[in-house]
Design a protein around this motif. Structure first.
Motif, mmCIF file in Angstrom:
data_model
loop_
_atom_site.group_PDB
_atom_site.id
_atom_site.type_symbol
_atom_site.label_atom_id
_atom_site.label_comp_id
_atom_site.label_asym_id
_atom_site.label_seq_id
_atom_site.Cartn_x
_atom_site.Cartn_y
_atom_site.Cartn_z
ATOM 1 N N GLN A 155 9.608 8.926 8.750
ATOM 2 C CA GLN A 155 8.627 8.884 7.656
ATOM 3 C C GLN A 155 9.094 7.969 6.526
ATOM 4 O O GLN A 155 10.242 8.061 6.092
ATOM 5 N N ILE A 156 8.181 7.123 6.065
ATOM 6 C CA ILE A 156 8.445 6.280 4.899
ATOM 7 C C ILE A 156 7.339 6.543 3.886
ATOM 8 O O ILE A 156 6.161 6.271 4.147
ATOM 9 N N GLN A 157 7.713 7.100 2.730
ATOM 10 C CA GLN A 157 6.763 7.418 1.671
ATOM 11 C C GLN A 157 6.658 6.231 0.715
ATOM 12 O O GLN A 157 7.673 5.728 0.222
ATOM 13 N N VAL A 158 5.415 5.793 0.462
ATOM 14 C CA VAL A 158 5.196 4.661 -0.442
ATOM 15 C C VAL A 158 4.327 5.117 -1.608
ATOM 16 O O VAL A 158 3.273 5.735 -1.425
ATOM 17 N N THR A 159 4.778 4.826 -2.828
ATOM 18 C CA THR A 159 4.050 5.211 -4.041
ATOM 19 C C THR A 159 3.725 3.962 -4.870
ATOM 20 O O THR A 159 4.111 2.839 -4.518
ATOM 21 N N SER A 160 3.023 4.176 -5.984
ATOM 22 C CA SER A 160 2.786 3.144 -7.014
ATOM 23 C C SER A 160 2.019 1.939 -6.486
ATOM 24 O O SER A 160 2.326 0.788 -6.817
ATOM 25 N N MET A 161 0.999 2.172 -5.680
ATOM 26 C CA MET A 161 0.166 1.086 -5.153
ATOM 27 C C MET A 161 -1.141 0.982 -5.946
ATOM 28 O O MET A 161 -1.703 1.992 -6.361
ATOM 29 N N VAL A 162 -1.624 -0.218 -6.081
ATOM 30 C CA VAL A 162 -2.905 -0.432 -6.755
ATOM 31 C C VAL A 162 -4.056 -0.143 -5.799
ATOM 32 O O VAL A 162 -5.057 0.475 -6.166
ATOM 33 N N ASP A 163 -3.916 -0.589 -4.554
ATOM 34 C CA ASP A 163 -4.973 -0.428 -3.532
ATOM 35 C C ASP A 163 -4.390 0.299 -2.317
ATOM 36 O O ASP A 163 -3.935 -0.331 -1.375
ATOM 37 N N THR A 164 -4.424 1.610 -2.347
ATOM 38 C CA THR A 164 -3.768 2.404 -1.308
ATOM 39 C C THR A 164 -4.350 2.122 0.072
ATOM 40 O O THR A 164 -3.603 1.917 1.046
#
Length: 424
Positions: free
Chosen positions: A113-122
């Protein structure tokens, strides 16, 4: 080789070891590893974990009578709990003549699992991950060419949008075939290596990058048939099925029901040097995957007197890496099992869990858990109560005769023998 040995439980430990050693052609040196005369040392322990001061021996027993996928097998079980090995052996004996246990395996895919945060366009970021899938997989596989050479490695991606408390997050699942390894190190290495590329593609920030222990693409199933296990006693059969139905419907019962299953599963996982915490976490999470915690097993009546039991659970276990290779007793336990693949090992472990479950429900439907458990626990209780080694069997004899197994009862029996000792 036959796993049926008449009176195996009546033998002394050294006699049991000699019997197993002769059947499996264990050397004298290997026998000494089992008895503790040689083998695991503080020096080896110090290489495995930090701040070592010693090690804790756990009893290693052999469950007999098992036939799994047509092959007779002795099952090594490491556990401190009385009645577990006896229960598994008893259940295996009852299904031996109907073919034993039959298993199936969904494969050896683990999720990173790789969690990605802080995106403008998820959702746009999600699309870009899939657009760059081949590059991501290629970078993952560059981390472990040996695994890839054996046919394993990263195979695919699965990307989810998860609503957090304050923002939408992306969770990228790397689907990695770990083959005959449990795979934690391979998966974690790939997840960490590919994270900068994931950040570049998503224009976000990676936080968590680690495997998931909910190995829902590494599912093992086992099935067994028990013909007339209660000798036509329909009352006991009805109680058995009623207890099963409660475990399916009620999470309070299911927790204890599944704990009993894990008595068998974790004992074999530990004996073979695999990760008991990972397996237990995965099993209990899988028991909740429908949204409600429930039983890992199902029992069905086939006719009036035949029971068919099935178990389904994730089993992330391996034969290479970690303590499976570095711990001498774990290596020998695997030798006793005579398994060549993680699939075979997982099938035996699942079968042991199903056997354990049958034995537990059978006891609940009959005389209850405590009578048999306390009888087997009596030797340990006698020792704690102060019985010398040469009087433990006599103390147990008194306890069984009077059906009194409490600590104060044991103290009483020890005092009784001491007062009647002619050499006093």
């Amino acid at each position: 080789m036959k796993s049926r040995i008449s009176g195996f439980y009546k033998l002394l430990p050294e006699q049991r070891l000699n019997k197993i050693a002769s059947l499996l052609e264990l050397s004298e040196e290997e026998k000494k590893i089992f008895t503790g005369e040689e083998g695991f040392t503080v020096k080896q322990a110090d290489r495995m974990i930090e701040n070592v001061i010693g090690y804790l021996p756990i009893p290693l027993g052999i469950a007999a009578n098992f036939k799994v996928d047509g092959e007779d097998v002795f099952v090594p079980m490491a556990t401190e709990e009385p009645s577990v090995v006896a229960a598994a052996s008893h259940a295996a004996k009852l299904t031996y003549d109907t073919g034993g246990f039959t298993t199936s395996y969904s494969g050896s895919i683990m999720r990173g699992q790789i969690q990605v945060t802080s995106m403008v366009d998820t959702y746009g970021a999600l699309a870009r991950i899939y657009e760059n899938k081949e590059e991501i997989i290629e970078l993952c596989n560059a981390q472990d060419p040996t695994l890839v050479a054996f046919g394993g490695g990263a195979k695919d991606l699965d990307v989810h949008v998860v609503q957090g408390e304050s923002e939408k997050m992306l969770v990228v699942h790397l689907l990695i075939d770990t083959k005959d390894a449990m795979g934690a190190n391979a998966v974690n290495t790939m997840a960490e290596a590919v994270s900068p590329l994931i950040e570049e593609i998503t224009e976000g920030k990676v936080v968590v990058r680690i495997l998931s222990n909910l190995a829902d693409q590494r599912i093992v199933r086992a099935r067994a048939t028990f013909e007339d296990p209660f000798q036509g006693n329909q009352t006991t059969m009805k109680k058995f099925m009623s207890a099963n139905h409660l475990a399916v419907a009620d999470p309070y019962r299911a927790a204890t029901h599944n704990k009993g299953i894990m008595n068998g599963v974790s004992a074999v996982v530990l004996a073979t040097g695999n990760d008991t915490r990972a397996v237990e976490a995965g099993a209990h999470a899988y028991a909740s995957i429908s949204g409600k915690y429930s039983s890992l097993t199902r029992w069905e009546l086939k006719g009036e007197n035949t029971l068919v039991g099935t178990i389904e659970l994730p089993l992330a276990v391996g034969l290479v890496g970690g303590a499976t290779q570095s711990h001498p007793v774990a290596k020998l336990a695997t030798k006793i099992l005579n398994v060549k693949t993680a699939q075979q090992l997982a099938g035996i472990i699942a079968s042991t869990g199903l056997a354990q479950n049958f034995a537990a429900i059978k006891a609940l439907a009959g005389e209850g858990i405590q009578k048999g458990h306390m009888k087997l626990h009596a030797r340990n209780m006698a020792s704690v109560a102060g019985a010398p080694d040469d009087q433990i069997d006599q103390v147990v004899e008194h306890a069984v005769k009077e059906q009194r197994f409490g600590f104060h009862d044991m103290k009483h029996f020890v005092e009784l023998l001491r007062n009647n000792d002619p050499n006093k």
